[in-house]
Design an enzyme around this catalytic site. Sequence first.
Site, mmCIF file in Angstrom:
data_model
loop_
_atom_site.group_PDB
_atom_site.id
_atom_site.type_symbol
_atom_site.label_atom_id
_atom_site.label_comp_id
_atom_site.label_asym_id
_atom_site.label_seq_id
_atom_site.Cartn_x
_atom_site.Cartn_y
_atom_site.Cartn_z
ATOM 1 N N TYR A 144 -37.108 -33.100 -36.085
ATOM 2 C CA TYR A 144 -38.364 -32.789 -36.764
ATOM 3 C C TYR A 144 -39.056 -34.106 -37.080
ATOM 4 O O TYR A 144 -38.433 -35.017 -37.617
ATOM 5 C CB TYR A 144 -38.062 -32.024 -38.056
ATOM 6 C CG TYR A 144 -39.272 -31.684 -38.895
ATOM 7 C CD1 TYR A 144 -40.139 -30.670 -38.515
ATOM 8 C CD2 TYR A 144 -39.536 -32.362 -40.084
ATOM 9 C CE1 TYR A 144 -41.248 -30.343 -39.295
ATOM 10 C CE2 TYR A 144 -40.638 -32.050 -40.868
ATOM 11 C CZ TYR A 144 -41.482 -31.039 -40.464
ATOM 12 O OH TYR A 144 -42.576 -30.716 -41.235
ATOM 13 N N ASP A 239 -37.512 -42.318 -35.449
ATOM 14 C CA ASP A 239 -38.007 -41.687 -36.673
ATOM 15 C C ASP A 239 -36.916 -41.864 -37.720
ATOM 16 O O ASP A 239 -35.949 -41.114 -37.764
ATOM 17 C CB ASP A 239 -38.305 -40.208 -36.408
ATOM 18 C CG ASP A 239 -38.751 -39.480 -37.669
ATOM 19 O OD1 ASP A 239 -38.564 -40.025 -38.770
ATOM 20 O OD2 ASP A 239 -39.279 -38.352 -37.543
ATOM 21 N N LYS A 267 -40.048 -41.387 -47.204
ATOM 22 C CA LYS A 267 -39.037 -41.093 -48.229
ATOM 23 C C LYS A 267 -38.665 -42.320 -49.069
ATOM 24 O O LYS A 267 -39.422 -42.705 -49.939
ATOM 25 C CB LYS A 267 -37.822 -40.432 -47.590
ATOM 26 C CG LYS A 267 -38.235 -39.120 -46.864
ATOM 27 C CD LYS A 267 -37.096 -38.205 -46.610
ATOM 28 C CE LYS A 267 -37.458 -37.048 -45.704
ATOM 29 N NZ LYS A 267 -37.971 -35.863 -46.348
#
Length: 429
Positions: A144, A239, A267
């Site tokens: 994702y 990623d 994050k």
Amino acid sequence: MSVSKSRTLFARAQQILPGGVDSPVRAFKAVGASPIFIRRAAGARIEDVDGNSYIDYVMSWGPLIHGHAPRGLVKALAAAARDGTSFGAPSPLEVELGERVRELMQSVERVRFVNSGTEATMSAVRLARAATKRERIVKFEGCYHGHADPFLVQAGSGALTLGQPTSPGVTHGAAADTLIASYNDLESVRRLFDANRDHIAAVIVEPIAGNMGVVPPADGFLRALREICSSERTLLIFDEVISGFRVAPGGAQQLAWVTPDLTCLGKIIGGGLPVGAYGGRANLMEMVSPAGPVYQAGTLSGNPLAMTAGLWSLRQLKPSLYPNLAKLGTRLAAGLADAAREAGVALQVNAVGSVLTPFFTDRPVRDYQSATSADAQRYGRFFRGMLARGIYPPPSQFEAWFLSAAHTVKDVDKTIAAARGAMRDVLRS
Ligand code: HOZ
């Protein structure tokens, strides 16, 4: 334990927010429960609006490696807010945070701050397309990369949880340029290159998959991707929104000794405030506007509060943090596995340092197919059992559990004790 105030709020929320939430997994749909609404959080604990307290393993889905509301961060934010909450002009904080990122992750010679991981990945792919003058990208099933159109094809996280790995609203055009390979399966990657020679701009991968649950890369997988990309003149994009600063100060690329061309971050880099970033080799990043022609911008990019939180968070990444977190992760993973064995429940726990996922399956989980063979109904029963015992795991089989510096051995042991009870619940239908 009463959750009546949460229930009332959820009913009200559904009248104004689609599904009652601002991000799908939070609605607890996949675990057959009604979401609890959070009033406050400190350290490893969250408290709901009914006054129930839980040991938290969602930890805002990864940013909070130092726990909820650490005192130093709150102080730094209050001071920053007094000096202004947004300038729409450069500030020294962006330069400092950028330099700190480069110190920790040497492949990031230049960095652009954005507001989320989604912005980071979509901008990195635009840059890769511009740099290679090619249009197609390879992504992996179950990975994702946020919710931009090209990535919502066989996607993980909420898309997988809610049974819509490919979203309506994504045009055929956007989907057609996204080629899908299987995680940990190099042959599937080679086949795509054979069929699309000179058309693939980038391979984007979570170097430690975290959005179909935690799935580590097989030995040599990332290195082989690097070799394929180099020989095909395709860019390799890591990623590291989840793994960056989480599995090592320099992320998964430090552990794997593999240097991507571009890295996407999010994050932890924002310490709990909305920050994303993409960065990499200077010659590539210098193509980004205004240094180069690849346009990308943002009113709140480099926001002083967000940069302050990010700087505070990255400064606290002391060398002792990682072995300590890994010890807790190992203890929790082993405890969950033992609890399942005692109850006679099939369980595979995948763990990398302070992230882990217990999969309700007897097959090793190494890709999307094996991850989705896990029994999500069982996970739902387990989740509800844990919640009732004061533990807040991710409300989906296909997400990662996150530990933080605020979690203690006592918290982990309490969690394992709760898991013994919740595993018994799993067998009650
Ligand atoms: N997609 C996020 C987890 N990988 C969830 C975001 C949220 O609900 O906050």
